[in-house]
Design a protein around this motif. Structure first.
Motif, PDB file in Angstrom:
ATOM      1  N   GLU A 256      -1.482  11.034  17.232  1.00 29.49           N
ATOM      2  CA  GLU A 256      -0.347  10.732  16.108  1.00 29.49           C
ATOM      3  C   GLU A 256      -0.581   9.559  15.227  1.00 29.49           C
ATOM      4  O   GLU A 256      -0.471   9.227  14.073  1.00 29.49           O
ATOM      5  CB  GLU A 256       0.910  10.740  16.091  1.00 29.49           C
ATOM      6  N   THR A 257      -1.844   8.561  16.059  1.00 28.97           N
ATOM      7  CA  THR A 257      -1.552   7.425  15.804  1.00 28.97           C
ATOM      8  C   THR A 257      -3.261   6.898  15.073  1.00 28.97           C
ATOM      9  O   THR A 257      -3.505   5.888  15.527  1.00 28.97           O
ATOM     10  CB  THR A 257      -1.135   6.225  17.527  1.00 28.97           C
ATOM     11  N   ALA A 258      -4.227   7.528  15.220  1.00 26.13           N
ATOM     12  CA  ALA A 258      -5.355   7.555  15.244  1.00 26.13           C
ATOM     13  C   ALA A 258      -5.976   7.658  13.948  1.00 26.13           C
ATOM     14  O   ALA A 258      -7.387   7.270  13.858  1.00 26.13           O
ATOM     15  CB  ALA A 258      -6.286   9.326  15.755  1.00 26.13           C
ATOM     16  N   GLN A 259      -5.054   7.299  12.556  1.00 22.65           N
ATOM     17  CA  GLN A 259      -5.066   7.561  11.483  1.00 22.65           C
ATOM     18  C   GLN A 259      -5.873   6.084  10.948  1.00 22.65           C
ATOM     19  O   GLN A 259      -5.559   5.391  11.354  1.00 22.65           O
ATOM     20  CB  GLN A 259      -4.325   7.929  10.836  1.00 22.65           C
ATOM     21  N   THR A 260      -7.139   6.123   9.912  1.00 19.33           N
ATOM     22  CA  THR A 260      -7.240   4.796   9.616  1.00 19.33           C
ATOM     23  C   THR A 260      -6.044   4.325   8.667  1.00 19.33           C
ATOM     24  O   THR A 260      -5.146   5.133   8.355  1.00 19.33           O
ATOM     25  CB  THR A 260      -8.722   5.077   8.791  1.00 19.33           C
ATOM     26  N   LYS A 261      -5.937   2.538   8.691  1.00 19.45           N
ATOM     27  CA  LYS A 261      -4.949   2.576   8.509  1.00 19.45           C
ATOM     28  C   LYS A 261      -5.481   1.621   6.294  1.00 19.45           C
ATOM     29  O   LYS A 261      -6.420   0.897   7.330  1.00 19.45           O
ATOM     30  CB  LYS A 261      -4.337   1.828   9.386  1.00 19.45           C
ATOM     31  N   ASN A 262      -4.785   2.033   5.849  1.00 18.51           N
ATOM     32  CA  ASN A 262      -4.898   1.268   4.538  1.00 18.51           C
ATOM     33  C   ASN A 262      -3.491   0.531   3.974  1.00 18.51           C
ATOM     34  O   ASN A 262      -2.174   0.704   4.294  1.00 18.51           O
ATOM     35  CB  ASN A 262      -5.690   1.925   4.603  1.00 18.51           C
ATOM     36  N   GLY A 263      -3.757  -0.228   3.244  1.00 23.07           N
ATOM     37  CA  GLY A 263      -2.162  -0.931   2.678  1.00 23.07           C
ATOM     38  C   GLY A 263      -1.544  -1.832   3.743  1.00 23.07           C
ATOM     39  O   GLY A 263      -1.785  -2.131   4.335  1.00 23.07           O
ATOM     40  N   PHE A 264      -0.888  -2.514   2.407  1.00 21.24           N
ATOM     41  CA  PHE A 264       0.009  -3.204   3.713  1.00 21.24           C
ATOM     42  C   PHE A 264       1.511  -3.220   3.413  1.00 21.24           C
ATOM     43  O   PHE A 264       2.847  -4.006   3.731  1.00 21.24           O
ATOM     44  CB  PHE A 264      -0.362  -4.656   3.450  1.00 21.24           C
ATOM     45  N   LEU A 265       1.854  -2.073   1.391  1.00 19.56           N
ATOM     46  CA  LEU A 265       3.777  -2.217   1.294  1.00 19.56           C
ATOM     47  C   LEU A 265       3.624  -0.421   1.979  1.00 19.56           C
ATOM     48  O   LEU A 265       3.571   0.702   1.894  1.00 19.56           O
ATOM     49  CB  LEU A 265       2.927  -2.171  -0.058  1.00 19.56           C
ATOM     50  N   ALA A 266       5.252  -1.268   1.709  1.00 17.11           N
ATOM     51  CA  ALA A 266       5.978   0.154   1.928  1.00 17.11           C
ATOM     52  C   ALA A 266       7.094   0.580   0.909  1.00 17.11           C
ATOM     53  O   ALA A 266       7.822  -0.926   0.658  1.00 17.11           O
ATOM     54  CB  ALA A 266       6.700   0.254   3.229  1.00 17.11           C
ATOM     55  N   LEU A 267       7.417   1.384   0.356  1.00 17.76           N
ATOM     56  CA  LEU A 267       8.299   1.536  -0.355  1.00 17.76           C
ATOM     57  C   LEU A 267       9.901   1.657   0.570  1.00 17.76           C
ATOM     58  O   LEU A 267      10.363   2.818   1.025  1.00 17.76           O
ATOM     59  CB  LEU A 267       8.024   2.584  -1.494  1.00 17.76           C
ATOM     60  N   VAL A 268      10.788   1.142   0.252  1.00 19.11           N
ATOM     61  CA  VAL A 268      11.984   0.000   0.676  1.00 19.11           C
ATOM     62  C   VAL A 268      13.269   1.455  -0.247  1.00 19.11           C
ATOM     63  O   VAL A 268      12.700   0.210  -0.536  1.00 19.11           O
ATOM     64  CB  VAL A 268      11.740  -0.594   2.076  1.00 19.11           C
ATOM     65  N   SER A 269      13.710   1.171   0.774  1.00 15.82           N
ATOM     66  CA  SER A 269      15.960   1.644  -0.583  1.00 15.82           C
ATOM     67  C   SER A 269      16.014   0.447  -0.238  1.00 15.82           C
ATOM     68  O   SER A 269      16.124  -0.569   0.645  1.00 15.82           O
ATOM     69  CB  SER A 269      16.809   2.244   0.751  1.00 15.82           C
TER      70      SER A 269
END
Length: 140
Positions: free
Chosen positions: A15-28
């Protein structure tokens, strides 16, 4: 963090083996305006290169609030939001399709398996009428 059902959990690392991209999250914006903790979050497929895909909420957002995403969801560096909650750095390692929640009376996160992650909304008109198609192109 342990999944809700360890008997059906994927192999470690799956569940954590995916390539990581980006640095932003959308937060309420309630996290910042009302100083409420993140209590529900999911990871969708990132919408652009800077997007991690993470969407984070307090659990107090109304349907009306969520309808206006551009006003009520703030792009925040993932590192900054993780500094607010020491449990988040481990969770944000998970792949798209992952959903987590914690109740107001608990500090423990639980993985959710019965939530359907919303797809981006796109208004598209489809027609098989050539005249309607040509007239709609002229209007655009």
């Amino acid at each position: 963090m342990k999944p809700l059902n360890p008997d059906t959990a994927p192999e470690p690392g799956y569940e954590t083996a995916q390539t990581k991209n980006g640095f932003l999250a959308l937060v309420s914006k309630l996290v910042f305006d009302e100083k409420l903790p993140v209590r529900f979050m999911y990871k969708t497929v990132p919408e652009h290169l800077n997007d991690t895909g993470w969407r984070m909420f307090t659990g107090y957002e109304t349907e009306e609030f969520l309808t206006d995403e551009q006003l009520n969801l703030i792009p925040v560096p993932l590192e900054k939001i993780c500094q607010l909650d020491p449990a988040l750095p481990e969770l944000v390692q998970y792949n798209a399709g992952t959903v987590w929640e914690r109740t107001p009376d608990s500090t423990e996160w639980q993985q959710v398996y019965d939530f359907t992650i919303p797809a981006p909304r796109t208004d598209v008109k489809i027609t098989n009428d050539i005249e309607d198609f040509l007239s709609s192109r002229e209007r655009s």
